[in-house]
Design a protein around this motif. Structure first.
Motif, PDB file in Angstrom:
ATOM      1  N   GLN A  89       0.663  -1.194  -0.025  1.00  0.00           N
ATOM      2  CA  GLN A  89       0.022  -0.072  -0.194  1.00  0.00           C
ATOM      3  C   GLN A  89       0.874   1.073   0.118  1.00  0.00           C
ATOM      4  O   GLN A  89       0.539   2.196  -0.518  1.00  0.00           O
ATOM      5  CB  GLN A  89      -0.891   0.051   1.080  1.00  0.00           C
ATOM      6  N   ALA A  90       2.012   1.245   0.490  1.00  0.00           N
ATOM      7  CA  ALA A  90       2.969   2.327   0.671  1.00  0.00           C
ATOM      8  C   ALA A  90       3.178   2.878  -0.629  1.00  0.00           C
ATOM      9  O   ALA A  90       3.720   4.123  -1.031  1.00  0.00           O
ATOM     10  CB  ALA A  90       4.143   2.205   1.427  1.00  0.00           C
ATOM     11  N   PHE A  91       3.084   2.001  -1.926  1.00  0.00           N
ATOM     12  CA  PHE A  91       3.423   2.078  -3.233  1.00  0.00           C
ATOM     13  C   PHE A  91       2.311   2.639  -3.997  1.00  0.00           C
ATOM     14  O   PHE A  91       2.430   2.908  -5.347  1.00  0.00           O
ATOM     15  CB  PHE A  91       4.162   1.081  -3.837  1.00  0.00           C
ATOM     16  N   GLY A  92       1.221   2.966  -3.488  1.00  0.00           N
ATOM     17  CA  GLY A  92       0.157   3.730  -4.110  1.00  0.00           C
ATOM     18  C   GLY A  92      -0.616   2.448  -4.993  1.00  0.00           C
ATOM     19  O   GLY A  92      -1.092   1.549  -4.741  1.00  0.00           O
ATOM     20  N   GLU A  93      -0.827   2.910  -6.290  1.00  0.00           N
ATOM     21  CA  GLU A  93      -1.444   2.075  -7.411  1.00  0.00           C
ATOM     22  C   GLU A  93      -0.566   1.272  -7.916  1.00  0.00           C
ATOM     23  O   GLU A  93      -0.867   0.379  -8.904  1.00  0.00           O
ATOM     24  CB  GLU A  93      -1.945   3.325  -8.567  1.00  0.00           C
ATOM     25  N   VAL A  94       0.509   0.577  -7.399  1.00  0.00           N
ATOM     26  CA  VAL A  94       1.206  -0.332  -8.053  1.00  0.00           C
ATOM     27  C   VAL A  94       0.398  -1.501  -7.945  1.00  0.00           C
ATOM     28  O   VAL A  94      -0.168  -2.092  -6.858  1.00  0.00           O
ATOM     29  CB  VAL A  94       2.562  -0.744  -6.982  1.00  0.00           C
ATOM     30  N   PRO A  95       0.243  -2.386  -8.895  1.00  0.00           N
ATOM     31  CA  PRO A  95      -0.437  -3.573  -9.097  1.00  0.00           C
ATOM     32  C   PRO A  95       0.032  -4.707  -7.952  1.00  0.00           C
ATOM     33  O   PRO A  95       1.204  -4.737  -7.993  1.00  0.00           O
ATOM     34  CB  PRO A  95      -0.455  -4.128 -10.375  1.00  0.00           C
ATOM     35  N   VAL A  96      -0.902  -5.393  -7.702  1.00  0.00           N
ATOM     36  CA  VAL A  96      -0.284  -6.615  -6.792  1.00  0.00           C
ATOM     37  C   VAL A  96      -1.091  -7.761  -7.209  1.00  0.00           C
ATOM     38  O   VAL A  96      -2.544  -7.841  -7.239  1.00  0.00           O
ATOM     39  CB  VAL A  96      -0.886  -6.426  -5.257  1.00  0.00           C
ATOM     40  N   VAL A  97      -0.527  -8.719  -7.731  1.00  0.00           N
ATOM     41  CA  VAL A  97      -1.091  -9.992  -8.335  1.00  0.00           C
ATOM     42  C   VAL A  97      -0.784 -11.046  -7.520  1.00  0.00           C
ATOM     43  O   VAL A  97       0.209 -11.261  -6.662  1.00  0.00           O
ATOM     44  CB  VAL A  97      -0.409 -10.401  -9.543  1.00  0.00           C
ATOM     45  N   GLY A  98      -2.068 -11.609  -6.880  1.00  0.00           N
ATOM     46  CA  GLY A  98      -1.930 -12.932  -6.019  1.00  0.00           C
ATOM     47  C   GLY A  98      -1.694 -14.073  -6.694  1.00  0.00           C
ATOM     48  O   GLY A  98      -1.783 -14.230  -7.825  1.00  0.00           O
ATOM     49  N   LYS A  99      -0.976 -14.930  -5.930  1.00  0.00           N
ATOM     50  CA  LYS A  99      -0.387 -16.271  -6.491  1.00  0.00           C
ATOM     51  C   LYS A  99      -1.411 -17.413  -5.594  1.00  0.00           C
ATOM     52  O   LYS A  99      -1.737 -17.107  -4.638  1.00  0.00           O
ATOM     53  CB  LYS A  99       0.945 -16.508  -6.349  1.00  0.00           C
ATOM     54  N   PRO A 100      -1.592 -18.243  -6.443  1.00  0.00           N
ATOM     55  CA  PRO A 100      -1.410 -18.557  -8.044  1.00  0.00           C
ATOM     56  C   PRO A 100      -2.333 -17.469  -8.797  1.00  0.00           C
ATOM     57  O   PRO A 100      -3.538 -17.088  -8.477  1.00  0.00           O
ATOM     58  CB  PRO A 100      -2.007 -20.032  -8.174  1.00  0.00           C
ATOM     59  N   PHE A 101      -1.887 -17.380  -9.987  1.00  0.00           N
ATOM     60  CA  PHE A 101      -2.426 -16.364 -10.714  1.00  0.00           C
ATOM     61  C   PHE A 101      -2.757 -16.848 -12.058  1.00  0.00           C
ATOM     62  O   PHE A 101      -1.867 -18.012 -12.484  1.00  0.00           O
ATOM     63  CB  PHE A 101      -1.844 -15.049 -10.969  1.00  0.00           C
ATOM     64  N   ASP A 102      -3.652 -16.424 -12.801  1.00  0.00           N
ATOM     65  CA  ASP A 102      -3.667 -16.748 -14.458  1.00  0.00           C
ATOM     66  C   ASP A 102      -2.938 -15.995 -15.224  1.00  0.00           C
ATOM     67  O   ASP A 102      -2.542 -14.786 -14.875  1.00  0.00           O
ATOM     68  CB  ASP A 102      -5.200 -17.082 -14.771  1.00  0.00           C
ATOM     69  N   SER A 103      -2.635 -16.167 -16.360  1.00  0.00           N
ATOM     70  CA  SER A 103      -2.039 -15.427 -17.133  1.00  0.00           C
ATOM     71  C   SER A 103      -2.309 -14.240 -17.729  1.00  0.00           C
ATOM     72  O   SER A 103      -1.751 -13.285 -17.599  1.00  0.00           O
ATOM     73  CB  SER A 103      -1.234 -16.129 -18.618  1.00  0.00           C
ATOM     74  N   ALA A 104      -3.583 -14.354 -17.768  1.00  0.00           N
ATOM     75  CA  ALA A 104      -4.463 -12.854 -18.117  1.00  0.00           C
ATOM     76  C   ALA A 104      -4.399 -12.037 -17.147  1.00  0.00           C
ATOM     77  O   ALA A 104      -4.271 -10.884 -17.253  1.00  0.00           O
ATOM     78  CB  ALA A 104      -5.834 -13.432 -18.378  1.00  0.00           C
ATOM     79  N   ALA A 105      -4.486 -12.346 -15.608  1.00  0.00           N
ATOM     80  CA  ALA A 105      -4.507 -11.616 -14.556  1.00  0.00           C
ATOM     81  C   ALA A 105      -2.997 -10.837 -14.320  1.00  0.00           C
ATOM     82  O   ALA A 105      -3.109  -9.731 -14.264  1.00  0.00           O
ATOM     83  CB  ALA A 105      -4.761 -12.421 -13.409  1.00  0.00           C
ATOM     84  N   MET A 106      -2.199 -11.801 -14.677  1.00  0.00           N
ATOM     85  CA  MET A 106      -0.689 -11.165 -14.660  1.00  0.00           C
ATOM     86  C   MET A 106      -0.563 -10.280 -15.728  1.00  0.00           C
ATOM     87  O   MET A 106       0.252  -9.145 -15.666  1.00  0.00           O
ATOM     88  CB  MET A 106       0.295 -12.450 -14.488  1.00  0.00           C
ATOM     89  N   LEU A 107      -0.846 -10.571 -16.686  1.00  0.00           N
ATOM     90  CA  LEU A 107      -0.450  -9.865 -18.153  1.00  0.00           C
ATOM     91  C   LEU A 107      -1.300  -8.279 -18.048  1.00  0.00           C
ATOM     92  O   LEU A 107      -0.924  -7.247 -18.244  1.00  0.00           O
ATOM     93  CB  LEU A 107      -0.888 -10.347 -19.538  1.00  0.00           C
ATOM     94  N   ALA A 108      -2.591  -8.490 -17.327  1.00  0.00           N
ATOM     95  CA  ALA A 108      -3.348  -7.246 -17.276  1.00  0.00           C
ATOM     96  C   ALA A 108      -2.749  -6.454 -16.137  1.00  0.00           C
ATOM     97  O   ALA A 108      -2.631  -5.217 -16.411  1.00  0.00           O
ATOM     98  CB  ALA A 108      -4.745  -7.495 -16.843  1.00  0.00           C
TER      99      ALA A 108
END
Length: 128
Positions: A99-118
């Motif tokens: 959260q200290a980095f504002g709008e930096v995306p956070v991807v949960g693992k396990p993830f699917d490729s579409a979510a990571m690429l988005a």
């Protein structure tokens, strides 16, 4: 061929910092499939810092927790250098550290490729 929504990944250079080898290979494969020009990998923070000092990357994918270290210090350096990045985490409770980095995306693992690429496309789109 990447989806039009991920076209901004084509021809880019990425650094993936992940300590789980199979996840690292999976991410590398996903990025190459999306048209990345180069995907470098590091399993330790010191290794990633050395690579960042020697080479230029369009974006960095950071595992939030590498073994017993967090990547928050490296994330602060990336933010200061205006290098787009995203966090990946397998522990939902750790995501609040980002959260200290504002709008930096956070991807949960396990993830699917579409979510990571988005998420990566979003990080690159936010680049100043």
């Amino acid at each position: 061929m990447p989806e039009p929504a991920h076209e901004n990944l084509r021809g880019k250079r990425f650094l993936v910092v992940e300590d789980e080898f199979l996840i690292l290979l999976d991410i590398q494969h996903i990025l190459e499939g999306a048209g990345a020009a180069h995907v470098a990998t590091a399993t330790r923070l010191a290794e990633a810092e050395t690579m960042l000092a020697r080479d230029t990357f369009d974006a960095v994918l950071l595992d939030l927790k590498l073994d017993k270290e967090t990547s928050l210090q490296l994330a602060a350096k990336l933010a200061a250098q205006k290098i787009p990045f995203l966090f990946m985490t397998g522990a939902p409770g750790e995501a609040n550290q980002a959260q200290a980095f504002g709008e930096v995306p956070v991807v949960g693992k396990p993830f699917d490729s579409a979510a990571m690429l988005a998420a990566l496309s979003k990080a690159l789109a936010g680049r100043n």
